[in-house]
Design an enzyme around this catalytic site. Structure first.
Site, mmCIF file in Angstrom:
data_model
loop_
_atom_site.group_PDB
_atom_site.id
_atom_site.type_symbol
_atom_site.label_atom_id
_atom_site.label_comp_id
_atom_site.label_asym_id
_atom_site.label_seq_id
_atom_site.Cartn_x
_atom_site.Cartn_y
_atom_site.Cartn_z
ATOM 1 N N THR A 1 0.663 -1.223 0.063
ATOM 2 C CA THR A 1 -0.087 0.055 0.159
ATOM 3 C C THR A 1 1.082 1.196 -0.005
ATOM 4 O OG1 THR A 1 -1.717 -1.017 1.316
ATOM 5 C CG2 THR A 1 -1.802 1.332 1.157
ATOM 6 N N LYS B 1 -7.115 1.153 -3.374
ATOM 7 C CA LYS B 1 -6.439 0.503 -1.964
ATOM 8 C C LYS B 1 -6.615 1.639 -0.768
ATOM 9 C CE LYS B 1 -5.013 -2.793 0.723
ATOM 10 N NZ LYS B 1 -3.661 -3.058 0.821
ATOM 11 N N LYS C 1 0.461 3.171 9.326
ATOM 12 C CA LYS C 1 1.179 3.666 8.083
ATOM 13 C C LYS C 1 -0.063 3.729 7.050
ATOM 14 C CE LYS C 1 2.209 0.140 5.416
ATOM 15 N NZ LYS C 1 1.377 0.109 4.123
#
Length: 305
Positions: free
Chosen positions: A100, A176, A244
């Site tokens: 990602t 995503k 993150k």
């Protein structure tokens, strides 16, 4: 499904990458792998793959490279750094990048790979470690038709569903990021709900049973709350992953001047949980953080004392 057998390098053999490597092996592909962990390399060898000494070593004989590392910085290192895979790949080879990352980073990596004649599929994944091992992941992917054609044997072995979302790298990463916004919020909400239920002196096993058959259910509630019920926070997906990923969501929102109040609240819960020493634990550990704050006992919390 593709019938062509290929030599595939898998770089990053964590819970997702190792499962993906096993799926590739099960479909008859020759799998070469690299990871900084000797334990992960040994597991690959036990499954029938070949352990390599660097990303370049893994990619040297590969037609397809699957990169399953944590973030964009690691992706850049294993592809373009010293001993990186790109230097070892022949023109016409394909990279499937699964981490990602921000769409701008995916576009940059695709451009740099393309300058070397290497195809790039911006292919972030969803499904978790169990589906990685069973070859049933979802890929939210974008790239040129030639890139998809070159990567097809590996994609078919690893995925139940491959969404081809456009011919421009960065589109897959954008999809995503939307998914991760929802996933992070749903995990945080599920952890808040089950801990709140415990504060009401409810039998949380019964709460789980009722909610999973009711309108308040979500995939994340159904998937993560069993970890809380068992008191087992072995990381299937770590807290730090959502620190993150929701951080990327926040960064994009700030650049675009787009308000993200719910995602921002979820991000703070993951940051607090990581700051409390649970960054490497399962992301359902948000429930433990809330329980500590509220003075509520959850299964397994005696181990935290």
């Amino acid at each position: 499904m593709s019938s062509r057998r290929a030599t595939v390098a898998v770089i990053g053999l964590g819970s997702m990458g190792l499962g993906m490597a096993r799926s590739l092996l099960r479909e008859g592909h020759d799998v070469r792998g690299f990871d900084v962990s000797p334990t992960a390399l040994a597991a690959l060898v036990e499954a029938g793959g070949s352990a390599c000494t660097s990303p370049a070593d893994a990619a040297a004989a590969a037609e397809i490279v699957v990169v399953v590392v944590v973030n964009a910085a690691q992706t850049e290192t294993v592809l373009f750094g010293e001993g990186g895979a790109v230097d070892a790949l022949a023109p016409g080879a394909a990279i499937i990048s699964c981490a990602t990352m921000a769409p701008t980073e995916a576009k940059d990596f695709a451009k740099r790979a393309g300058e070397r004649g290497i195809h790039y599929v911006d292919g972030p994944i969803s499904g978790g470690s169990v589906r990685a091992s069973s070859g049933e992941l979802t890929f939210m992917a974008s790239g040129s038709p030639d890139a998809f054609a070159a990567a097809r044997p590996a994609l078919d072995a690893m995925a139940a569903t491959v969404y081809e979302l456009g011919d421009q790298p960065g589109v897959g990463s954008s999809f995503k990021i939307v998914n991760q916004l929802l996933a992070g919020v749903h995990i945080a909400a599920a952890c808040e709900a089950i801990t709140f239920a415990r504060s009401l002196d409810l039998d949380i096993s019964r709460v789980f049973e009722v909610i999973t058959k009711s309108a308040g259910n979500s995939w994340m509630f159904e998937n993560r709350i069993p970890h809380v019920l068992s008191g087992d926070y072995t990381p299937h997906s770590a807290v730090s992953i959502f620190t993150k990923d929701l951080g990327i969501v926040s960064d994009i929102g700030r650049r675009q001047k787009f308000p993200l109040p719910i995602a921002s609240a979820a991000l703070q819960l993951f940051i607090m949980t990581e700051a409390a020493g649970m960054g490497r634990d399962d992301d359902s550990s948000v429930a433990r953080l809330l329980a500590r704050i509220a003075g509520v006992d959850l299964p397994g919390m005696e181990q935290d004392a």
